[in-house]
Design an enzyme around this catalytic site. Structure first.
Site, PDB file in Angstrom:
ATOM      1  N   GLU A   1       0.754  -1.155   0.017  1.00  0.00           N
ATOM      2  CA  GLU A   1       0.109   0.045   0.073  1.00  0.00           C
ATOM      3  C   GLU A   1       0.881   1.328  -0.067  1.00  0.00           C
ATOM      4  O   GLU A   1       0.521   2.236  -0.833  1.00  0.00           O
ATOM      5  CB  GLU A   1      -0.908   0.074   1.197  1.00  0.00           C
ATOM      6  CG  GLU A   1      -1.957   1.275   1.289  1.00  0.00           C
ATOM      7  CD  GLU A   1      -3.273   0.614   0.807  1.00  0.00           C
ATOM      8  OE1 GLU A   1      -4.025   1.628   0.702  1.00  0.00           O
ATOM      9  OE2 GLU A   1      -3.549  -0.634   0.597  1.00  0.00           O
TER      10      GLU A   1
ATOM     11  N   ASP B   1       1.426   3.862  -3.135  1.00  0.00           N
ATOM     12  CA  ASP B   1       1.074   5.433  -2.997  1.00  0.00           C
ATOM     13  C   ASP B   1       2.482   6.101  -3.356  1.00  0.00           C
ATOM     14  O   ASP B   1       2.175   7.071  -3.895  1.00  0.00           O
ATOM     15  CB  ASP B   1       0.794   5.734  -1.520  1.00  0.00           C
ATOM     16  CG  ASP B   1      -0.406   5.355  -1.098  1.00  0.00           C
ATOM     17  OD1 ASP B   1      -1.411   4.817  -2.012  1.00  0.00           O
ATOM     18  OD2 ASP B   1      -0.723   5.102   0.192  1.00  0.00           O
TER      19      ASP B   1
ATOM     20  N   SER C   1      -7.033   2.643  -4.184  1.00  0.00           N
ATOM     21  CA  SER C   1      -5.843   2.952  -3.426  1.00  0.00           C
ATOM     22  C   SER C   1      -4.882   3.398  -4.315  1.00  0.00           C
ATOM     23  O   SER C   1      -3.974   4.264  -4.034  1.00  0.00           O
ATOM     24  CB  SER C   1      -5.306   1.840  -2.673  1.00  0.00           C
ATOM     25  OG  SER C   1      -6.256   1.680  -1.505  1.00  0.00           O
TER      26      SER C   1
END
Length: 579
Positions: free
Chosen positions: A295, A299, A500
């Protein structure tokens, strides 16, 4: 109006603290153990194993420490003044547009009495708190205390919970209702990190293969058919990086990490080398533990892929606390201007009105300070993390929070409609719909009305959703499982999907736009939605697909705004002409 009026809580409960196991001075016992108590967040049911992603695995050690965020009541008139200022500085064309406030000015606007905050702080201090730090605005207190002290102060039971899929992740939460003495409860909206259970990324959205028909601009062969920086540059008309690119003075952006997600410099360097982007973290807040987290590295790699010249901050929050994160970004005038946050939950799933009210106050403070906050809209379509129900439960859609908050920008997910770079379609699992809690804000009233009246919308049965609620997402970006992103994690490149991925890409675009404004001597954009809804033609409309998550119903993407992709995906060239 989204207020929860604290003084009008249900009648105090006839509950008393058990005798404390920790000896306290007799002087302090009346404040903790005597008198009527008020149950806080009364609408939130006790944790339900059947609908939660978390399992209660027993009692923690009484000496284990917890971090709680106590939200102190702000008088109605003061909160109304904050909201009025928030809209004025966020509305293009208003005489106060862009006249953002500093932390001290917001403190003056909220005018929380020092005595009120001190009474609340002392309650937790008397119970044995290790630390009680008051937010500069006086409306939140960060409390560190043992499990034993938390149970004493709040008359509750603390339990250990493990995620059902990610069993390595554990948190401490209340497994029973919690309460405060009546005289303290009247000064408190809620206590965070007790009843809220965070979302954890699903493993089914990682290690995906790509099917895209376009050149692979990364050296890694595993990126073939996956979304790479070059795909985003082409589709969203973003300037390709060049040696003479210089960040505008004062420009900045950040990603928030809540789930024990960290990064390694080796992974970032590997992505930089292979995909020819300067993926650098300029500042870390909260401490990085060098380990590869998909994650976090998604990002970082893709917000920098879009905006390689904009300084990047990674903000860690080990407490899985949205409120604590909001404290971090509103406590310091030097915090980054644009924030990408891949965090959320169903409005219904362990999110009380008091919790959403408190988060919205924090979002308004951030916007009033000139911060742009973008949230991923969720990865379970219209059904959310709890599911749409059925059999013995009434079927209904489950809107996301914070995605459905009127005070943030929600980013949905898309796939390419064909096999190449071109028009996009709604990802069937992209979050979107209408809030069951918040009304339609004025900035989107016309767009929502057009969608509801458009026969092409093919709206689902009315019993499933609230046609008077805030519609979301506001915009979208690539994020679906048909076209996953190529991410370097643990030294290997693989496909990763989800909103995401969409959120940091959209955030990077707005960070670039902030740079244009700053270079022109203008203020940063701040809260983005009024600007977005005034400039729909600056986005690439998505007119295909439906976010039904494989069920019978969802919201259909149509011409104009829709509850699957908002106004569509960024067109940097068009946006740069209207900022």
């Amino acid at each position: 109006d989204y207020r929860t009026n604290n003084p009008n809580r249900p009648a105090p409960q006839d509950r008393f603290l058990s005798p404390p196991t920790t000896m306290l001075p007799l002087l302090f016992l009346p404040a903790l153990a005597l008198g009527a108590r008020v149950r806080m967040e009364p609408s939130v049911p006790v944790h339900d194993y059947r609908t939660s992603s978390w399992a209660n695995v027993g009692a923690p050690e009484q000496s284990e420490t917890m971090h709680l965020t106590v939200v102190v009541r702000v008088d109605k008139a003061s909160r109304d003044a904050l909201e009025r200022t928030f809209w004025e500085v966020s509305e293009p064309g208003h005489e106060n547009y862009g006249k953002h406030l500093k932390v001290d000015e917001i403190t003056q606007l909220l005018a929380v009495p020092e005595g009120r905050t001190e009474r609340v702080r002392q309650h937790f201090s008397w119970a044995g708190a290790i630390k009680t730090d008051v937010h500069p605005n006086g409306d939140m207190i960060d409390v560190v205390l043992s499990v034993e002290a938390a149970e004493l102060a709040l008359n509750t039971t603390i339990s250990t919970y493990r995620h059902k899929e990610r069993k390595d992740i554990r948190i401490l939460r209340a497994s029973a209702a919690y309460s405060l003495p009546e005289e303290i409860a009247s000064e408190v909206v809620m206590v965070g990190e007790l009843l809220q259970f965070p979302r954890v990324r699903s493993p089914v959205l990682t290690n995906l293969k790509g099917s895209g028909d376009w050149p692979n601009d990364c050296d890694a062969s595993a990126c073939k058919g996956l979304v790479t920086p070059g795909v985003l540059v082409s589709r969203y008309k973003i300037p390709a990086p060049s040696a003479d690119m210089v960040a505008a003075s004062g420009n900045s952006m950040a990603v928030a990490e809540f789930q024990g997600q960290y990064f390694t410099q080796k992974d970032l360097e590997g992505f930089s080398s292979s995909c020819k982007r300067d993926v650098t973290v300029d500042k870390v807040i909260g401490g990085n533990v060098p380990s590869s987290g998909v994650e976090a590295e998604l990002d970082i790699e893709y917000i920098r892929a879009v905006a390689p010249q904009v300084p990047l901050t990674v903000i860690y929050n080990g407490q899985y606390s949205l409120l604590n994160w909001a404290n971090q970004i509103t406590s310091d005038d030097s915090m980054p201007l644009v924030h990408s946050v891949s965090y959320g939950n169903d409005e219904k799933q362990q999110s009380s009105e008091e919790y959403m009210y408190s988060c919205n106050t924090a979002f308004m403070k951030a916007g009033t300070m000139g911060r742009s906050i973008l949230f991923a809209s969720g990865d379970q379509g219209v059904c959310g993390r709890e599911g749409c129900g059925g059999w013995f439960a009434k079927k209904s859609f489950k809107p996301d929070f914070p995605g459905a908050s009127p005070y943030v920008t929600a980013v949905g997910g898309t796939n390419f409609h064909g096999s190449g770079i071109g028009p996009e379609e709604a990802w069937n699992n992209g979050g979107g719909g209408f809030s069951n809690t918040f009304g339609i804000p004025s900035y989107q009233a016309g767009a929502v009305q057009e969608y509801l009246e458009n026969p092409d919308s093919q709206l689902p049965p009315q019993s499933y959703w609230n046609r008077t609620g805030r519609g979301y997402p506001d915009i979208a970006a690539l994020g679906g499982t048909k076209t996953p992103y190529c991410v370097n994690v643990r030294g290997s490149f693989a496909g990763v999907a989800g909103t995401s991925a969409s959120c940091p890409v959209a955030a990077g675009v707005f960070a670039l736009l902030n740079g244009l404004r700053l270079k022109a001597g203008k203020s940063p954009m701040g809260f983005l939605n009024p600007f977005i809804y005034k400039n729909p033609s600056a986005f690439q409309d998505v007119e295909y697909g439906r976010n039904d998550a494989g069920t019978s119903y969802g919201f259909t993407a149509v011409k104009g705004w829709d509850a699957a992709t908002g106004f569509g995906t960024p067109d940097y060239e068009a946006l740069s002409k209207v900022v």
